[in-house]
Design an enzyme around this catalytic site. Structure first.
Site, mmCIF file in Angstrom:
data_model
loop_
_atom_site.group_PDB
_atom_site.id
_atom_site.type_symbol
_atom_site.label_atom_id
_atom_site.label_comp_id
_atom_site.label_asym_id
_atom_site.label_seq_id
_atom_site.Cartn_x
_atom_site.Cartn_y
_atom_site.Cartn_z
ATOM 1 C CG ASN A 10 -1.682 1.267 1.444
ATOM 2 O OD1 ASN A 10 -1.813 2.057 0.511
ATOM 3 N ND2 ASN A 10 -2.202 1.475 2.648
ATOM 4 C CE LYS A 12 0.342 3.473 4.969
ATOM 5 N NZ LYS A 12 0.122 3.624 6.385
ATOM 6 C CG HIS A 100 -5.729 1.768 5.222
ATOM 7 N ND1 HIS A 100 -5.299 2.677 6.148
ATOM 8 C CD2 HIS A 100 -4.696 0.916 5.012
ATOM 9 C CE1 HIS A 100 -4.047 2.407 6.474
ATOM 10 N NE2 HIS A 100 -3.653 1.347 5.794
ATOM 11 C CD GLU A 102 -3.044 5.438 6.835
ATOM 12 O OE1 GLU A 102 -3.039 5.554 5.600
ATOM 13 O OE2 GLU A 102 -2.099 4.920 7.482
ATOM 14 C CD GLU A 172 -3.400 -2.723 7.368
ATOM 15 O OE1 GLU A 172 -2.296 -2.958 6.902
ATOM 16 O OE2 GLU A 172 -4.023 -1.673 7.151
ATOM 17 N N GLY A 178 2.358 1.963 10.834
ATOM 18 C CA GLY A 178 3.289 3.085 10.712
ATOM 19 C C GLY A 178 3.987 3.456 12.009
ATOM 20 C CB SER A 217 5.255 -2.001 12.034
ATOM 21 O OG SER A 217 4.826 -0.686 12.320
HETATM 22 C C1 PEP Z 1 -0.669 0.088 5.923
HETATM 23 O O1 PEP Z 1 -0.593 1.171 5.406
HETATM 24 O O2 PEP Z 1 -1.632 -0.644 5.647
HETATM 25 C C2 PEP Z 1 0.396 -0.339 6.851
HETATM 26 C C3 PEP Z 1 0.281 -1.489 7.438
HETATM 27 O O3 PEP Z 1 1.454 0.519 7.028
HETATM 28 P P1 PEP Z 1 2.887 0.154 7.681
HETATM 29 O O4 PEP Z 1 3.327 -1.160 7.080
HETATM 30 O O5 PEP Z 1 3.774 1.279 7.303
HETATM 31 O O6 PEP Z 1 2.689 0.014 9.160
#
Ligand code: PEP
Length: 260
Positions: A10, A12, A100, A102, A172, A178, A217
């Protein structure tokens, strides 16, 4: 049939024409050396929508697939800024992320809207990757199963055995996205098993075929921890998907777990 293994990046709000070209060239050069042509693993990138045309041009005919980071639950009309499932299909997308965290937190998307987006994607022939996850406060107060149920129930109410095996779920946890603080393999496995049990309420056999990804992460250094878990069918990767060597190592960990 077993759940398909998926490694999804992803991007973003990141990328540029030049950076995308370099990143995808690096992945395309390396992936054929990592896995047999007909591997059970699928590699997917989700760029910002304006780059889908470029990504389609670069990835068509390759081992990699691509998808969108979101889609509208509407088909057409007065919805400024929205992108429909039909438009995504015109650019070769096979996947669309939906819900997601976000989108849930920064754009106040409800679980009902997210369920409706997932169904819109399914009806158009796209595979929705439906993201769910709890906050740190919810995890620490023992509220995780309630939160996941609240997020999943509106979706499950709209699914049937014929459609359920075409969805992907991404677990997630918000506290891991992040932050550099990833959920350990045991926590991921336990939570994925809970999600699969919820899916089994719709249909037991189909629940076993749904890919449930971990996200939060994920990086080269921790990917094999997830690859070793029976209910973790792949990963949704944010930051590390922008670094060629990191994304490749994550895929390698899942490839190694297949013993191909
Ligand atoms: C994501 O954006 O879905 C995500 C898991 O980000 P990160 O791997 O940077 O934590």
């Amino acid at each position: 049939m077993l759940a398909r293994k998926l490694i999804i990046g992803n991007w973003k709000l990141n990328g540029s024409l030049n950076a995308n070209r370099d990143l995808l060239k690096g992945l395309l050069d390396a992936i054929p050396h990592i896995q047999p042509r007909l591997s059970a693993i699928e590699w997917v990138v989700c760029p910002p929508a304006v780059y889908l045309s470029q990504v389609q041009e670069l990835l068509s005919g390759s081992e990699m697939q691509w998808g969108a980071q979101d889609l509208s639950n509407e088909q057409k009309g007065a919805y400024t800024g929205e992108i429909s499932a039909h438009m995504l299909l015109e650019f070769g997308c096979r996947y669309a992320l939906v819900g997601h965290s976000e989108r849930r937190s920064k754009f106040t998307e409800s679980s009902a809207l997210i369920a409706s987006k997932a169904i819109t994607a399914l009806e158009a022939g796209l595979t929705p990757v439906i993201c769910v996850g709890e906050s740190l406060a919810d995890r620490e107060s023992g509220n995780t199963w309630n939160v996941l149920s609240e997020q999943l129930d509106p979706l499950l109410a709209l699914l049937n055995p014929g459609t359920m095996n075409r969805i992907v779920i991404a677990y997630e946890p918000l506290w891991a996205i992040g932050t550099g603080r990833n959920a350990d393999g045991v926590t991921a496995q336990e939570t994925h098993a809970f999600i699969r049990n919820k899916l089994a309420q719709v249909d037991l056999a189909c629940a076993a075929e749904v890919s449930i990804l971990y996200g939060g992460s994920v990086k080269a250094a921790n990917a094999s921890e997830y690859a070793a878990q029976s209910d973790v069918d792949g990963v949704l990767v944010g930051g590390a998907s922008l670094v060629i060597s990191e994304f490749l190592e994550i895929g390698k960990a899942f490839q190694a777990s297949l013993g191909e």
